[in-house]
Design an enzyme around this catalytic site. Structure first.
Site, PDB file in Angstrom:
ATOM      1  N   LYS A  83      47.005  36.118  32.078  1.00 14.26           N
ATOM      2  CA  LYS A  83      48.504  36.119  33.595  1.00 14.26           C
ATOM      3  C   LYS A  83      49.289  34.896  32.946  1.00 14.26           C
ATOM      4  O   LYS A  83      48.443  33.568  33.203  1.00 14.26           O
ATOM      5  CB  LYS A  83      47.879  36.621  34.491  1.00 14.26           C
ATOM      6  CG  LYS A  83      48.907  37.543  35.260  1.00 14.26           C
ATOM      7  CD  LYS A  83      48.486  38.204  36.619  1.00 14.26           C
ATOM      8  CE  LYS A  83      49.263  38.666  37.523  1.00 14.26           C
ATOM      9  NZ  LYS A  83      49.049  38.732  38.595  1.00 14.26           N
TER      10      LYS A  83
HETATM   11  C1  E4P Z   1      49.389  41.899  40.430  1.00 16.84           C
HETATM   12  O1  E4P Z   1      49.341  41.395  38.932  1.00 16.84           O
HETATM   13  C2  E4P Z   1      50.506  41.066  41.275  1.00 16.84           C
HETATM   14  O2  E4P Z   1      50.229  40.208  41.545  1.00 16.84           O
HETATM   15  C3  E4P Z   1      50.577  41.961  42.541  1.00 16.84           C
HETATM   16  O3  E4P Z   1      50.198  43.324  42.283  1.00 16.84           O
HETATM   17  C4  E4P Z   1      51.630  41.258  43.700  1.00 16.84           C
HETATM   18  O4  E4P Z   1      50.942  42.380  44.629  1.00 16.84           O
HETATM   19  P1  E4P Z   1      52.099  42.012  46.162  1.00 16.84           P
HETATM   20  O5  E4P Z   1      53.541  41.688  45.521  1.00 16.84           O
HETATM   21  O6  E4P Z   1      51.923  42.803  47.372  1.00 16.84           O
HETATM   22  O7  E4P Z   1      52.495  40.196  46.571  1.00 16.84           O
END
Ligand code: E4P
Length: 217
Positions: A83
């Site tokens: 990622k």
């Molecule tokens: C996933 O890949 C993201 O990091 C995550 O969904 C972010 O979510 P949040 O905005 O609730 O922190």
């Protein structure tokens, strides 16, 4: 639509995997911090619980170090997806991983223009943050539909992974608008099963059944 869990809680994950409906997992540095455990250990455990893609996020901000971190993360297990943030350096690293055949998830996407660049850099997944856009006064789900249009216009095969999902309605709208996947916190995943009329209907059926005095087994 593939459903991923957005969690580093391996006990919760192990329980939800039993549904047979969890296609993968996403993590981020905040979720790793929340686990209180070494990142490599948590990612390895998650990869042992699910066969599908498991996103593990690089934390460097320069491409060269991101590539080193990403290679180390990809070595943890065959289903790790590296990622990377949607920055100039993140996309340089993304293109390097694409050339090496290593899967990537380009995260922190908030616009169609950014999603276009992620696809051109060869991202396997792009993660538009639906909930955070809503928090900002925009319509997060609408971005999913807009990216779908652009990707279909040009035949990009980058998968749209709806992230920062807060409600079951977000999931439904993202599915209608053509998201390939969504990543959900466990409470949202549980909410997908629920409807008050299901509970009410089941209660009435079971009450009427009890009056018959019958058993099936
Ligand atoms: C996933 O890949 C993201 O990091 C995550 O969904 C972010 O979510 P949040 O905005 O609730 O922190």
């Amino acid at each position: 639509m593939q459903l991923f869990l957005d969690t580093t809680d391996t006990a919760v994950l192990a329980d939800l995997v039993k549904t047979g409906l969890v296609d993968g997992v996403t993590t981020n540095p905040t979720l790793i911090a929340k686990s209180g455990r070494p990142m490599a250990e948590v990612i390895a455990e998650i990869c042992g619980l699910v066969e599908g893609p498991v996103s593990a996020e690089a934390v460097a901000t320069d491409a060269e170090t991101m590539i080193k971190e990403g290679r180390k993360l990809a070595d943890i297990a065959g289903n790790v997806v590296v990622k990377l943030p949607l920055t100039r350096d993140g996309l340089i690293a993304c293109a390097a991983f694409a050339a090496d055949g290593i899967a990537t998830n380009v995260t922190l996407c908030f616009s169609v223009a950014q999603a276009l660049l992620a696809a051109k850099a060869g991202a396997t997944y792009v993660s538009p943050f639906v909930g955070r856009l809503d928090d900002h006064g925009a319509d997060g789900c609408a971005l999913i539909g807009d990216i779908r249009t652009v990707y279909d216009n040009y035949g990009f095969d980058t998968e749209i992974l709806a992230a920062s999902v807060r409600t079951a309605d977000h999931v439904a709208r993202c599915a209608e608008l053509g998201a390939d996947c969504a990543t959900l916190p466990p409470n949202v995943f549980e909410a997908l099963f629920k409807h008050p009329l299901t509970d009410k209907g089941l209660e009435a059926f079971l009450s009427d059944w009890a009056k018959t005095g019958q058993t099936i087994l």
